[in-house]
Design a protein around this motif. Sequence first.
Motif, PDB file in Angstrom:
ATOM      1  N   HIS A 105       0.600  -1.145  -0.065  1.00 28.73           N
ATOM      2  CA  HIS A 105       0.124  -0.108  -0.053  1.00 28.73           C
ATOM      3  C   HIS A 105       0.773   1.198  -0.065  1.00 28.73           C
ATOM      4  N   ALA A 106       1.965   1.313   0.955  1.00 25.73           N
ATOM      5  CA  ALA A 106       2.854   2.323   0.973  1.00 25.73           C
ATOM      6  C   ALA A 106       3.315   2.591  -0.325  1.00 25.73           C
ATOM      7  N   ALA A 107       3.876   1.435  -1.149  1.00 29.88           N
ATOM      8  CA  ALA A 107       4.647   1.696  -2.373  1.00 29.88           C
ATOM      9  C   ALA A 107       3.433   2.531  -3.544  1.00 29.88           C
ATOM     10  N   LYS A 108       2.219   2.141  -3.464  1.00 28.26           N
ATOM     11  CA  LYS A 108       1.175   2.644  -4.364  1.00 28.26           C
ATOM     12  C   LYS A 108       1.281   4.287  -3.865  1.00 28.26           C
ATOM     13  N   VAL A 109       1.140   4.273  -2.844  1.00 24.10           N
ATOM     14  CA  VAL A 109       0.664   5.862  -2.277  1.00 24.10           C
ATOM     15  C   VAL A 109       1.775   6.486  -2.620  1.00 24.10           C
ATOM     16  N   LEU A 110       2.991   6.420  -2.293  1.00 25.91           N
ATOM     17  CA  LEU A 110       4.387   7.132  -2.635  1.00 25.91           C
ATOM     18  C   LEU A 110       4.509   7.218  -4.194  1.00 25.91           C
ATOM     19  N   ALA A 111       4.399   6.204  -4.982  1.00 28.58           N
ATOM     20  CA  ALA A 111       4.394   6.560  -6.423  1.00 28.58           C
ATOM     21  C   ALA A 111       3.512   7.295  -7.053  1.00 28.58           C
ATOM     22  N   ARG A 112       2.079   7.207  -6.605  1.00 25.58           N
ATOM     23  CA  ARG A 112       1.232   8.298  -6.861  1.00 25.58           C
ATOM     24  C   ARG A 112       1.542   9.584  -6.726  1.00 25.58           C
ATOM     25  N   LEU A 113       2.023   9.799  -5.580  1.00 30.27           N
ATOM     26  CA  LEU A 113       2.636  11.127  -5.115  1.00 30.27           C
ATOM     27  C   LEU A 113       3.737  11.513  -5.632  1.00 30.27           C
ATOM     28  N   GLY A 114       4.588  10.639  -6.533  1.00 33.50           N
ATOM     29  CA  GLY A 114       5.834  10.656  -6.898  1.00 33.50           C
ATOM     30  C   GLY A 114       6.901  11.088  -6.064  1.00 33.50           C
ATOM     31  N   ILE A 115       6.776  10.652  -4.842  1.00 30.27           N
ATOM     32  CA  ILE A 115       7.819  10.777  -3.932  1.00 30.27           C
ATOM     33  C   ILE A 115       8.751   9.641  -3.379  1.00 30.27           C
ATOM     34  N   GLU A 116       8.362   8.600  -4.051  1.00 23.70           N
ATOM     35  CA  GLU A 116       8.993   7.328  -3.617  1.00 23.70           C
ATOM     36  C   GLU A 116      10.553   7.435  -3.382  1.00 23.70           C
ATOM     37  N   HIS A 117      11.144   7.855  -4.361  1.00 18.74           N
ATOM     38  CA  HIS A 117      12.637   7.909  -4.456  1.00 18.74           C
ATOM     39  C   HIS A 117      13.153   8.717  -3.331  1.00 18.74           C
ATOM     40  N   HIS A 118      12.634   9.398  -2.411  1.00 19.00           N
ATOM     41  CA  HIS A 118      13.031  10.158  -1.441  1.00 19.00           C
ATOM     42  C   HIS A 118      13.092   9.468  -0.360  1.00 19.00           C
ATOM     43  N   PHE A 119      12.587   8.201  -0.042  1.00 19.61           N
ATOM     44  CA  PHE A 119      12.594   7.693   1.425  1.00 19.61           C
ATOM     45  C   PHE A 119      13.662   6.300   1.085  1.00 19.61           C
ATOM     46  N   GLU A 120      14.288   6.400   2.202  1.00 18.63           N
ATOM     47  CA  GLU A 120      15.512   5.067   2.299  1.00 18.63           C
ATOM     48  C   GLU A 120      14.610   3.801   2.582  1.00 18.63           C
ATOM     49  N   ALA A 121      13.626   3.596   3.384  1.00 22.09           N
ATOM     50  CA  ALA A 121      12.851   2.694   3.724  1.00 22.09           C
ATOM     51  C   ALA A 121      11.601   2.629   4.133  1.00 22.09           C
ATOM     52  N   VAL A 122      10.689   1.613   4.081  1.00 16.24           N
ATOM     53  CA  VAL A 122       9.269   1.761   4.713  1.00 16.24           C
ATOM     54  C   VAL A 122       9.243   0.472   5.765  1.00 16.24           C
ATOM     55  N   PHE A 123       8.973   0.970   7.106  1.00 15.90           N
ATOM     56  CA  PHE A 123       8.693  -0.010   8.177  1.00 15.90           C
ATOM     57  C   PHE A 123       7.302  -0.010   8.103  1.00 15.90           C
ATOM     58  N   ASP A 124       6.674  -1.060   7.827  1.00 14.77           N
ATOM     59  CA  ASP A 124       5.306  -1.430   7.682  1.00 14.77           C
ATOM     60  C   ASP A 124       4.572  -2.471   8.857  1.00 14.77           C
ATOM     61  N   ILE A 125       3.611  -2.639   8.833  1.00 15.12           N
ATOM     62  CA  ILE A 125       2.956  -3.488  10.101  1.00 15.12           C
ATOM     63  C   ILE A 125       3.474  -4.816  10.214  1.00 15.12           C
ATOM     64  N   VAL A 126       4.026  -5.457   8.814  1.00 17.58           N
ATOM     65  CA  VAL A 126       4.690  -6.687   9.060  1.00 17.58           C
ATOM     66  C   VAL A 126       6.078  -6.511   9.883  1.00 17.58           C
ATOM     67  N   ALA A 127       6.819  -5.502   9.222  1.00 15.99           N
ATOM     68  CA  ALA A 127       8.181  -5.276  10.209  1.00 15.99           C
ATOM     69  C   ALA A 127       7.808  -5.051  11.568  1.00 15.99           C
ATOM     70  N   ALA A 128       6.768  -4.577  11.986  1.00 13.50           N
ATOM     71  CA  ALA A 128       6.311  -4.530  13.255  1.00 13.50           C
ATOM     72  C   ALA A 128       6.001  -5.722  13.954  1.00 13.50           C
ATOM     73  N   GLN A 129       6.091  -6.618  13.383  1.00 12.31           N
ATOM     74  CA  GLN A 129       5.593  -8.086  13.623  1.00 12.31           C
ATOM     75  C   GLN A 129       4.096  -7.909  14.237  1.00 12.31           C
ATOM     76  N   LEU A 130       3.248  -7.265  13.303  1.00  7.98           N
ATOM     77  CA  LEU A 130       1.963  -7.028  13.328  1.00  7.98           C
ATOM     78  C   LEU A 130       1.401  -6.511  14.536  1.00  7.98           C
ATOM     79  N   GLU A 131       2.267  -5.796  15.374  1.00  9.58           N
ATOM     80  CA  GLU A 131       1.835  -4.751  16.602  1.00  9.58           C
ATOM     81  C   GLU A 131       2.101  -3.267  16.020  1.00  9.58           C
ATOM     82  N   PRO A 132       0.863  -2.729  15.904  1.00  6.47           N
ATOM     83  CA  PRO A 132       0.494  -1.598  15.262  1.00  6.47           C
ATOM     84  C   PRO A 132       1.096  -0.304  16.253  1.00  6.47           C
TER      85      PRO A 132
END
Length: 235
Positions: free
Chosen positions: A123-150
């Motif tokens: 989802h983050a990849a789609k949002v960032l691509a639509r905004l045209g800003i994806e190349h500015h970010f080093e990484a995305v830490f998502d809910i899976v990386a958080a071991q499903l603890e929000p």
Amino acid sequence: MTSSGNPPRNFTAIDTWVFDLDNTLYPHHVNLWQQVDVRIRDFVAAYLDIPAEDAFRIQKDYYRRYGTTMRGMMTEHGVRADDYLAYVHEIDHSPLEPNPAMGDAIAALPGRKLILTNGSTAHAAKVLARLGIEHHFEAVFDIVAAQLEPKPAPQTYQRFLDLHGVDPSRAAMFEDLARNLAVPHQLGMTTVLVVPDGSKEVVREDWELEGRDAAHVDFVTDDLAGFLAGVSAAK
């Protein structure tokens, strides 16, 4: 730049810029999350075999108590995270438009830029691509990386800091929910609450719009790109 009214920290030593995704990096009034909201209600209704109005009440109760509806559904009903995430993020991202001003403002910030979201990487990849800003970010830490603890679970922020080697005293956090800034502020981060443009209609619950005067909120803005440009100009 707008102070929350508390003696704020500043951005002088900041070299890591941490951003929430939904309703933070794009305007609240796009109401993109409203699509996800409907998909969550439909998932809960189908999974529990209950009417939509009952599903909506459960959805919002779990969201407030567990941080995400998904966490509540996992805890209370054994839902599989992969199934949930795939279903609820199957939305139309076309309301998002490229935001070169936001891209320029983020690019001008000195140091690293990271995403910390309760959503999925896809989802983050789609949002960032639509905004045209994806190349500015080093990484995305998502809910899976958080071991499903929000967020706002304290262990989620610590996992994020450890994984990416972030010194919280040299980091700033941008969020649209005040409660998600409490732990970052406690850890030493400079915090910025992103609120809706008061002239636009937004679809949010009342509690989601609270907290701008909280002690753990250093700054408040309804114009993130303008705020970031001001930060860069002042450094």
